[in-house]
Each structure stands twice: as structure tokens, then as C-alpha cells.
Design an enzyme around this catalytic site. Structure first.
Site, PDB file in Angstrom:
ATOM      1  CB  SER A  88     -21.892  55.994  10.179  1.00  0.00           C
ATOM      2  OG  SER A  88     -20.616  55.547  10.607  1.00  0.00           O
ATOM      3  CB  SER A  90     -17.491  54.183   8.864  1.00  0.00           C
ATOM      4  OG  SER A  90     -17.496  53.989  10.268  1.00  0.00           O
ATOM      5  CE  LYS A 145     -14.117  55.904  11.438  1.00  0.00           C
ATOM      6  NZ  LYS A 145     -15.173  55.812  10.413  1.00  0.00           N
ATOM      7  CB  SER A 230     -14.402  54.547   6.523  1.00  0.00           C
ATOM      8  OG  SER A 230     -13.859  54.772   7.806  1.00  0.00           O
TER       9      SER A 230
END
Length: 283
Positions: A88, A90, A145, A230
Site C-alpha cells: 500500500s 501508507s 510504519k 495511513s
């Protein structure tokens, strides 16, 4: 049902190892005895007969062949480096969809495969690290992250998209603008701990009211660099998890520290070839 690759790999190594050991202890001595008896019973030895007497069972042959390869993969993947692909956006602009990354499995300690129990402590996550971890609400899913909050930190994210750590505004400077999903996206240069990296913020997307979190011991607060696109610690609200742990990533869920992009392949098709233009260290 999700495929538990680490468990399957451990099982495969165990089965192949058992087959190799069984052959070493039981079958190989029998083959040698049969060959010795044959050689003592004839004057002229037939190479075909010798080959048949020395032939390993097919299952044992495969087990012995695969064992060293699978064992090496298990060691590399469990204790040293594991590859992942970014699914993705994010973490844009730091990581793009289709980036293939390498994750250091021992940066934060040696963990047992499958059980994920830390047996040797080497280091702890640092603010600004890009970290892969198992999503607290679904541990079968890996997330990536940036570490924003360490144990004991107070994190505040305001409605005007400013980030505070322990009451101090995180430094950032506007670099420019790029096309976004809802109009224009602002590109910022942010300094988080010792890490300097880029972030995105959508100019036409409002954020929730000011929110504040206190990071419990043994947990971490995570955010994506693509701040308005996100799914991260700011939004996790699982009723099966205690309120004080909402949005937190426990130490036991840590997979490792992402440190490099080694290939990028946004569209894995024959008409779209992988590119190495993004190869480099992750900041």
C-alpha cells in the site's frame, strides 16, 4: 485462512532433518551391509546391482537434498534478513507500492521462529525507525510504519496535522507540492529523533480533532509517512484490546527493522518489468 509460512518452513526442515537422520542411523548401515555381503558372495561384481543396493529410498533422497537448503533459508529468514513487498501507499514517499524491502531480523533482538519469543536482547526500536510488525488486531498480517512513540512517551496529533512528542513540536519544513488523491499533496521534510525523512499531507483532507496518547511500557506508537492515507496507531480501536493499549504495538509483535529497498515492481506482469531505480537505504 492465512498461510503461516514460518510454521510450514519449520515443519519442512524438521521432516527433512528426521529423514536424513533416519537414513544416517538405520538405512545407510543396512545398505553398506548388503553391499558387503554381495561383494563377498560373487567374484565379479555387477555395477547395476551395486547401484541398486546403494540406492536411497526416494523420500529419503528428497529429504536429504532439501534439508540443507531449507535449513539455510530458515536461519536467514528467522534470524538475519527477511524480504517483504510493500502492498500500500501508507509509507509514501519513503516507500512506494511494489517496493521490495529487506528487514533486519536481529536489530531488536534474536527471536525464536514461529513462537516469536525474544531469547537474546540486542537493541530496542528508536524513534524514527521504519519497522515491520504484526498488526495487533490480526497478527497474521504484517504492517510497516515509522516508530513515533517509545515506551513512556506522550504523543499528540492535532487537527491541523502537527505532531508533538512529549510536548515538543516535531520539526518539519515544507519542500513543495505534488498531485494528490484529493487535489494537492504537500511534501514535508521531517526530523523525528535522529531520522530525517519525507512525509505527505493532503491539503484538502481534514483531520480528526486533537488526540493524545501515552505509550505504555513495552509498546510503541506507529505512524505512516503518508499522514492522511495511513491506517496506523491513530486509528486502531479494537474492542478486544484493553483501552490503554488501543493503537499500540507490543514488543512481542515486532518483526524487524526495514533497512533497504532492493527492487521495485509495482505491477508484476510480463509487460511491466521490475526496476532497480529505487534501490537504496531506507531513511
Amino acid at each position: 485462512m492465512s498461510l503461516n509460512f514460518p510454521l510450514l518452513l519449520v515443519i519442512a526442515v524438521f521432516v527433512c532433518g528426521v529423514l536424513a537422520l533416519f537414513d544416517l542411523v538405520f538405512l545407510a548401515p543396512r545398505r553398506r551391509t548388503a553391499i558387503a555381503r554381495y561383494q563377498g558372495s560373487v567374484e565379479t561384481q555387477d555395477p547395476v546391482v551395486l547401484e541398486q543396493l546403494n540406492k536411497e529410498p526416494l523420500l529419503v533422497e528428497y529429504g536429504k537434498s532439501f534439508f540443507p537448503v531449507l535449513f539455510l533459508v530458515l536461519v536467514l529468514r528467522s534470524f538475519l534478513v527477511e524480504p517483504f513487498q510493500i502492498p500500500s501507499g501508507s509509507m509514501r514517499p519513503t516507500l512506494e507500492v511494489g517496493d521490495f524491502i529487506l528487514v533486519n531480523k536481529f536489530s531488536y533482538g534474536i527471536r525464536l521462529p514461529v513462537l516469536d519469543e525474544k531469547v537474546i536482547s540486542i537493541g530496542e526500536p528508536q524513534r524514527g525507525d521504519v519497522m515491520v510488525f504484526r498488526y495487533p488486531s490480526d497478527p497474521t498480517t504484517n504492517y510497516i510504519k515509522r516508530v513515533v512513540g517509545l515506551p513512556g512517551d506522550t504523543i499528540r496529533y492535532t487537527h491541523d496535522k502537527h505532531l508533538y512528542v512529549n510536548g515538543t513540536l516535531v520539526e518539519e519544513s515544507l519542500v513543495g507540492t505534488v498531485p494528490g488523491t484529493l487535489g494537492t499533496t504537500e511534501l514535508y521534510q521531517e526530523k523525528l529523533g535522529d531520522a530525517e525523512h519525507s512525509t505527505y499531507k493532503e491539503t484538502n483532507r481534514n483531520h480528526d480533532p486533537d488526540k493524545q496518547w501515552t505509550v505504555p511500557a513495552g509498546n510503541y506508537f506507529m505512524m505512516g509517512d503518508n499522514r492522511d492515507n495511513s491506517n496506523d496507531s491513530r486509528f486502531w480501536d479494537d474492542p478486544n484490546i484493553p483501552m490503554e493499549l488501543h493503537g499500540m504495538v507490543p514488543d512481542k509483535n515486532i518483526v524487524g527493522k526495514a533497512f533497504a529497498v532492493w527492487m521495485s515492481w509495482p505491477e508484476p506482469k510480463l509487460s511491466h518489468f521490475p526496476t532497480f531505480s529505487r534501490v537504496g537505504v531506507i531513511k
